[in-house]
Design a protein around this motif. Structure first.
Motif, short mmCIF file in Angstrom:
data_model
loop_
_atom_site.label_atom_id
_atom_site.label_comp_id
_atom_site.label_asym_id
_atom_site.label_seq_id
_atom_site.Cartn_x
_atom_site.Cartn_y
_atom_site.Cartn_z
N SER A 135 -4.72 -19.61 19.97
CA SER A 135 -3.44 -19.47 19.27
C SER A 135 -3.44 -18.15 18.50
O SER A 135 -4.38 -17.84 17.79
CB SER A 135 -3.26 -20.65 18.32
OG SER A 135 -2.06 -20.50 17.60
N GLY A 136 -2.39 -17.36 18.68
CA GLY A 136 -2.30 -16.08 17.99
C GLY A 136 -2.93 -14.93 18.75
O GLY A 136 -2.86 -13.79 18.30
N SER A 137 -3.57 -15.21 19.90
CA SER A 137 -4.19 -14.14 20.70
C SER A 137 -3.10 -13.22 21.25
O SER A 137 -1.91 -13.53 21.20
CB SER A 137 -4.98 -14.76 21.86
OG SER A 137 -4.09 -15.37 22.78
N TYR A 138 -3.50 -12.08 21.78
CA TYR A 138 -2.53 -11.17 22.38
C TYR A 138 -1.80 -11.84 23.53
O TYR A 138 -0.58 -11.67 23.70
CB TYR A 138 -3.20 -9.89 22.86
CG TYR A 138 -3.68 -9.01 21.74
CD1 TYR A 138 -2.78 -8.46 20.84
CD2 TYR A 138 -5.03 -8.75 21.58
CE1 TYR A 138 -3.23 -7.66 19.79
CE2 TYR A 138 -5.48 -7.95 20.54
CZ TYR A 138 -4.58 -7.41 19.65
OH TYR A 138 -5.02 -6.62 18.62
N ASP A 165 -1.19 -15.03 23.87
CA ASP A 165 -0.28 -15.98 23.24
C ASP A 165 0.96 -15.27 22.68
O ASP A 165 2.08 -15.76 22.79
CB ASP A 165 -1.01 -16.74 22.13
CG ASP A 165 -0.17 -17.82 21.49
OD1 ASP A 165 0.63 -18.46 22.21
OD2 ASP A 165 -0.32 -18.04 20.29
N ARG A 166 0.76 -14.10 22.10
CA ARG A 166 1.88 -13.35 21.50
C ARG A 166 2.80 -12.71 22.53
O ARG A 166 4.02 -12.71 22.37
CB ARG A 166 1.35 -12.26 20.57
CG ARG A 166 0.89 -12.80 19.24
CD ARG A 166 0.54 -11.67 18.32
NE ARG A 166 -0.92 -11.64 18.23
CZ ARG A 166 -1.62 -10.66 17.73
NH1 ARG A 166 -1.03 -9.58 17.27
NH2 ARG A 166 -2.92 -10.72 17.68
N TYR A 167 2.20 -12.12 23.58
CA TYR A 167 2.99 -11.32 24.50
C TYR A 167 3.37 -12.02 25.80
O TYR A 167 4.37 -11.68 26.41
CB TYR A 167 2.28 -10.01 24.82
CG TYR A 167 2.15 -9.13 23.61
CD1 TYR A 167 3.25 -8.44 23.10
CD2 TYR A 167 0.93 -8.99 22.94
CE1 TYR A 167 3.15 -7.65 21.98
CE2 TYR A 167 0.82 -8.18 21.82
CZ TYR A 167 1.93 -7.51 21.35
OH TYR A 167 1.82 -6.72 20.23
N ARG A 168 2.56 -12.97 26.28
CA ARG A 168 2.84 -13.68 27.53
C ARG A 168 2.39 -15.14 27.45
O ARG A 168 1.54 -15.59 28.20
CB ARG A 168 2.14 -12.99 28.70
CG ARG A 168 2.65 -11.60 29.04
CD ARG A 168 4.11 -11.58 29.48
NE ARG A 168 4.37 -12.36 30.66
CZ ARG A 168 4.27 -11.90 31.90
NH1 ARG A 168 3.93 -10.64 32.11
NH2 ARG A 168 4.53 -12.68 32.92
N PRO A 169 2.95 -15.90 26.52
CA PRO A 169 2.52 -17.28 26.33
C PRO A 169 2.66 -18.16 27.58
O PRO A 169 1.92 -19.13 27.73
CB PRO A 169 3.40 -17.79 25.19
CG PRO A 169 4.58 -16.88 25.18
CD PRO A 169 4.08 -15.55 25.67
N THR A 171 -7.62 -4.45 19.24
CA THR A 171 -7.67 -4.71 17.80
C THR A 171 -8.31 -3.55 17.05
O THR A 171 -7.80 -3.11 16.01
CB THR A 171 -8.42 -6.02 17.51
OG1 THR A 171 -7.74 -7.09 18.17
CG2 THR A 171 -8.51 -6.31 16.03
N ASP A 177 3.21 -6.64 27.16
CA ASP A 177 3.61 -7.77 27.97
C ASP A 177 3.24 -7.57 29.45
O ASP A 177 3.36 -8.49 30.25
CB ASP A 177 5.11 -8.02 27.85
CG ASP A 177 5.94 -6.83 28.32
OD1 ASP A 177 5.56 -5.69 28.00
OD2 ASP A 177 6.96 -7.06 29.00
#
Length: 79
Positions: free
Chosen positions: A24-27, A29-33, A52, A65
């Motif tokens: 949860s909160g990974s790249y 998860d953020r950009y292509r859940p 990071t 994305d």
């Protein structure tokens, strides 16, 4: 060793990606859940640490994305 100084208006940093980090909160998860449950062959090293680090040092990012997952036939979807 010898030190050299280079100046450039842009730099591309290739760090190994982030497709293996499904937290949860990974790249991912953020950009292509929508890809979180897709099986892939991304190695355990592919966690976004390089992104990071670069962002911490002030680097910008673009097209986060645009993620490449390689869902080859030998990956068991149950894994």
């Amino acid at each position: 060793g010898e030190e050299n100084e280079l100046h450039a208006s842009n730099v591309m940093l290739a760090t190994g990606g982030f497709a293996a980090d499904r937290s949860s909160g990974s790249y991912l998860d953020r950009y292509r859940p929508e890809l979180l449950d897709m099986p892939a062959t991304a190695g355990a090293f592919s966690t976004g640490d390089g992104v990071t680090l670069a962002k911490t040092l002030g680097a910008g990012t673009i097209d986060m994305d645009k993620v490449q997952l390689h869902p080859t036939g030998w990956v068991n979807p149950k894994d």
